[in-house]
Design a protein around this motif. Structure first.
Motif, PDB file in Angstrom:
ATOM      1  N   GLU A  68       0.811  -1.214   0.000  1.00  0.00           N
ATOM      2  CA  GLU A  68       0.000   0.000   0.000  1.00  0.00           C
ATOM      3  C   GLU A  68       0.843   1.261   0.000  1.00  0.00           C
ATOM      4  O   GLU A  68       0.531   2.228  -0.720  1.00  0.00           O
ATOM      5  CB  GLU A  68      -0.955   0.015   1.195  1.00  0.00           C
ATOM      6  N   PHE A 121      -7.132  -3.652  -5.920  1.00  0.00           N
ATOM      7  CA  PHE A 121      -7.855  -2.840  -4.931  1.00  0.00           C
ATOM      8  C   PHE A 121      -7.028  -1.639  -4.477  1.00  0.00           C
ATOM      9  O   PHE A 121      -7.524  -0.504  -4.432  1.00  0.00           O
ATOM     10  CB  PHE A 121      -8.235  -3.699  -3.725  1.00  0.00           C
ATOM     11  N   LYS A 125      -7.976   2.259  -5.039  1.00  0.00           N
ATOM     12  CA  LYS A 125      -8.199   3.126  -3.884  1.00  0.00           C
ATOM     13  C   LYS A 125      -7.558   4.491  -4.085  1.00  0.00           C
ATOM     14  O   LYS A 125      -8.217   5.537  -3.943  1.00  0.00           O
ATOM     15  CB  LYS A 125      -7.641   2.451  -2.624  1.00  0.00           C
ATOM     16  N   TYR A 126      -6.290   4.495  -4.446  1.00  0.00           N
ATOM     17  CA  TYR A 126      -5.563   5.760  -4.570  1.00  0.00           C
ATOM     18  C   TYR A 126      -5.831   6.444  -5.909  1.00  0.00           C
ATOM     19  O   TYR A 126      -5.838   7.676  -5.986  1.00  0.00           O
ATOM     20  CB  TYR A 126      -4.076   5.531  -4.322  1.00  0.00           C
ATOM     21  N   THR A 128      -8.760   6.336  -7.491  1.00  0.00           N
ATOM     22  CA  THR A 128     -10.086   6.933  -7.358  1.00  0.00           C
ATOM     23  C   THR A 128     -10.018   8.213  -6.538  1.00  0.00           C
ATOM     24  O   THR A 128     -10.661   9.221  -6.878  1.00  0.00           O
ATOM     25  CB  THR A 128     -11.064   5.938  -6.719  1.00  0.00           C
ATOM     26  N   ARG A 129      -9.241   8.203  -5.469  1.00  0.00           N
ATOM     27  CA  ARG A 129      -9.069   9.431  -4.676  1.00  0.00           C
ATOM     28  C   ARG A 129      -8.502  10.555  -5.535  1.00  0.00           C
ATOM     29  O   ARG A 129      -8.943  11.700  -5.443  1.00  0.00           O
ATOM     30  CB  ARG A 129      -8.133   9.165  -3.497  1.00  0.00           C
TER      31      ARG A 129
END
Length: 255
Positions: A68, A121, A125-126, A128-129
């Motif tokens: 991550e 995933f 996550k990042y 989409t942010r």
């Protein structure tokens, strides 16, 4: 296509697993269609080779999609370098362990899930942010095996089914995020990984002819063919396409 407007004109697009195979070919297609391409791969040397092939419209980052902190830092660096993010092709993945379920080690399973599912995933996550409310697009690379089963591939099949579920769920959030999410489902594509590790494996020799036969076009696919499909999904020409599963498999899953 002389005079045609590039599909990805001036868009900033991340490609994971860009160091070879489908990722490299897709990055080249995206650049040819006007994108500025952010190349992610854990192999810095092969990733730099891709950057050199593309030229000034590409930049390379060493990134482990299963970590991550690595993903978060790389996406932040892309924003710093290009000023924004418009799209992403989450392509990084590994092949199956080639074992029956009874023989599959927990370590094999965890490695597969960490890269092929959790890695998607974490990137989403990042990404989409970074694209929140901008009208961006994400394309995830699943597989024809994401909608069917296959022997000696339970780890791979499960992860690719998971990518489809993740894609569909995230697509349902587009009204909140402004980000379209779709998936491509390739058949057997002639990448170095497939040619060297699968087709070059004596255990698979007897299965090659039947696999070709199942691809009703009569051949395996080329990496750039997947790249072209992903390019369209990332483009504004697919602006009303969300939650779609686009098979790029020569008819493999039509039977």
């Amino acid at each position: 296509m002389s005079g045609a407007k590039p599909m990805l004109g001036d868009k900033v697009v991340i490609v994971t697993g860009a160091g070879s195979g489908i990722g490299r070919a897709a990055a080249q297609v995206f650049a040819e269609e006007g994108a500025r391409v952010a190349l992610f791969d854990r192999d810095a040397e092969s990733n730099e080779e891709t950057r050199e092939l593309i030229g000034d419209s590409a930049r390379a980052w060493t990134c482990d999609v299963s970590d991550e902190a690595s993903v978060a830092a790389a996406v932040a660096d892309v924003i710093d370098a290009f000023g924004r993010l418009d799209g992403a092709f989450n392509n990084a993945g590994i092949e199956m362990a080639n074992k029956l379920v009874a023989d599959l080690d927990a370590a094999d399973w965890s490695r597969m899930m960490g890269i092929n599912l959790t890695g998607v995933f974490l990137c989403m996550k990042y990404q989409t942010r970074a694209m929140q409310g901008t009208g961006g697009a994400i394309v995830n690379n699943s597989s024809g095996d994401g909608i069917i089963g296959a022997p000696y591939a339970s780890d791979y099949v499960a992860a690719k089914h998971g990518v489809i579920g993740l894609t569909r769920a995230a697509a349902c959030e587009a009204r909140y995020t402004g980000v379209r999410v779709n998936a491509v489902l390739p058949g057997l594509i002639l990448t170095p990984m497939v040619e060297e590790r699968l087709l070059g494996n004596p255990a698979f020799e007897a299965q090659v002819a039947p696999m070709v036969e199942r691809h009703s076009i009569g051949r395996f696919g080329q990496p750039e063919e997947v790249g072209q499909a992903a390019c369209w999904l990332l483009s504004d020409r697919a602006s009303f396409v969300n939650g779609a599963l686009l098979t790029v498999d020569g008819g493999y899953t039509a039977r």
